[in-house]
Design a protein around this motif. Structure first.
Motif, PDB file in Angstrom:
ATOM      1  N   GLY A 171       0.718  -1.024  -0.108  1.00 21.32           N
ATOM      2  CA  GLY A 171       0.135  -0.169   0.028  1.00 21.32           C
ATOM      3  C   GLY A 171       0.937   1.385  -0.051  1.00 21.32           C
ATOM      4  O   GLY A 171       0.249   2.540   0.324  1.00 21.32           O
ATOM      5  N   LEU A 172       2.052   1.106  -0.174  1.00 21.79           N
ATOM      6  CA  LEU A 172       2.870   2.286   0.017  1.00 21.79           C
ATOM      7  C   LEU A 172       3.316   2.603  -1.520  1.00 21.79           C
ATOM      8  O   LEU A 172       3.995   1.918  -2.300  1.00 21.79           O
ATOM      9  CB  LEU A 172       4.249   1.927   0.853  1.00 21.79           C
ATOM     10  N   ASP A 173       3.038   3.962  -1.805  1.00 20.64           N
ATOM     11  CA  ASP A 173       3.695   4.445  -3.212  1.00 20.64           C
ATOM     12  C   ASP A 173       5.117   4.740  -3.093  1.00 20.64           C
ATOM     13  O   ASP A 173       5.711   4.745  -2.033  1.00 20.64           O
ATOM     14  CB  ASP A 173       2.928   5.875  -3.595  1.00 20.64           C
ATOM     15  N   PRO A 174       5.933   4.831  -4.343  1.00 10.44           N
ATOM     16  CA  PRO A 174       7.474   4.913  -4.376  1.00 10.44           C
ATOM     17  C   PRO A 174       7.925   6.031  -3.558  1.00 10.44           C
ATOM     18  O   PRO A 174       8.961   5.754  -3.024  1.00 10.44           O
ATOM     19  CB  PRO A 174       7.672   4.716  -5.832  1.00 10.44           C
ATOM     20  N   VAL A 175       7.235   7.202  -3.924  1.00 12.55           N
ATOM     21  CA  VAL A 175       7.967   8.217  -3.077  1.00 12.55           C
ATOM     22  C   VAL A 175       7.809   8.177  -1.753  1.00 12.55           C
ATOM     23  O   VAL A 175       8.795   8.541  -0.807  1.00 12.55           O
ATOM     24  CB  VAL A 175       7.147   9.435  -3.567  1.00 12.55           C
ATOM     25  N   SER A 176       6.750   7.924  -0.971  1.00 14.68           N
ATOM     26  CA  SER A 176       6.559   7.438   0.227  1.00 14.68           C
ATOM     27  C   SER A 176       7.429   6.563   0.973  1.00 14.68           C
ATOM     28  O   SER A 176       7.926   6.679   2.017  1.00 14.68           O
ATOM     29  CB  SER A 176       5.305   6.963   0.707  1.00 14.68           C
TER      30      SER A 176
END
Length: 259
Positions: A171-176
């Protein structure tokens, strides 16, 4: 639910929030810097959903951050191409983290200059030996897998380089993911310390070189290198590469060296 414990309590409205089950994200008496930076970034991103891609961040770690917080955010300026947003974490009526985020649309380039290739390529993360397995502060033991990316051990050149990945990225986007992971290494000055003592990150600023970073199997090469250490402080350069050797983040940090 490791990542969810950091992001689920954050709403678009900001304001008061309570974070549960944070023991596995602690670094001493405060929340690990990457985790608190992710909270500040998510606070801004959920409040302003039409922002262009993130380009840079400046984070000041002002005081220890705990589970009971007030989340503040505001657009400082939004122009045609660039938006600048401030977000803060407050605990018990005091600011504990202040962040400034720069979002910018992509334009037709008038200059193209790729980052220099990495010196002393350590080889593939799949072939590297594990380090800090079950050791270190709570946030590392519970959330990260680290592997060796340099031969140096102990004192020497003030550089710490490791392969690192999150145990849970669901559930984590690459920037986060990069924000959460970017502050994971100890300072390079650790190798120049004359005696053991506590260390503390004071700030962290970074530029994203790729607004949609990708890597293989979650592995990122993380490096902290002390540029200068004296008077109880170290100026550190922080860099991240993907598993193919492409640099994706370039940053700086001031670290307090105690003892």
């Amino acid at each position: 639910m490791s990542i969810a414990s950091l992001t689920d309590p954050i709403t678009a409205e900001g304001g008061r929030a309570t974070f549960h089950d944070l023991d596995h994200w602690m670094q001493g008496r405060t929340l690990y810097g990457g985790a608190s930076a992710l909270i500040a970034y998510t606070t801004a991103a959920r409040a302003y959903t039409d922002l262009p891609p993130l380009r840079a961040g400046q984070i000041a770690f002002v005081a220890p951050t705990g589970p009971e917080v007030e989340l503040k955010r505001e657009i400082v300026r939004q122009g045609r191409n660039v938006a600048q947003v401030r977000s803060e974490i407050w605990c018990e009526g005091k600011c504990t983290l202040s962040a400034f985020w720069l979002f910018g649309t992509e334009r037709e380039p008038n200059a193209i200059h790729p980052p220099a290739g990495i010196a002393d390529w350590p080889g593939l993360p799949e072939d590297a030996a594990p380090v800090m397995d079950g050791k270190g502060p709570a946030f590392i033991k519970n959330n990260f897998e680290l592997r060796r990316a340099q031969e140096l051990r102990g004192s020497g050149e003030p550089v710490v380089r490791r392969w690192a990945r999150l145990s849970d990225r669901e559930g984590l986007d690459p920037v986060s993911e990069l924000i959460l992971l970017g502050d994971v290494m100890p300072p390079g000055a650790m190798r120049a310390m004359q005696r053991q003592g506590p260390i503390s990150s004071i700030n962290w600023s970074f530029n994203l070189l790729d607004t949609a970073p990708r890597t293989r199997e979650g592995w990122w090469l993380s490096e902290n290198a002390s540029q200068h250490a004296a008077g109880g402080y170290s100026s550190e350069r922080l860099r991240l590469w993907n598993a193919d050797g492409k640099q994706v983040l370039d940053g700086m940090q001031c670290v307090a060296i105690f003892g």
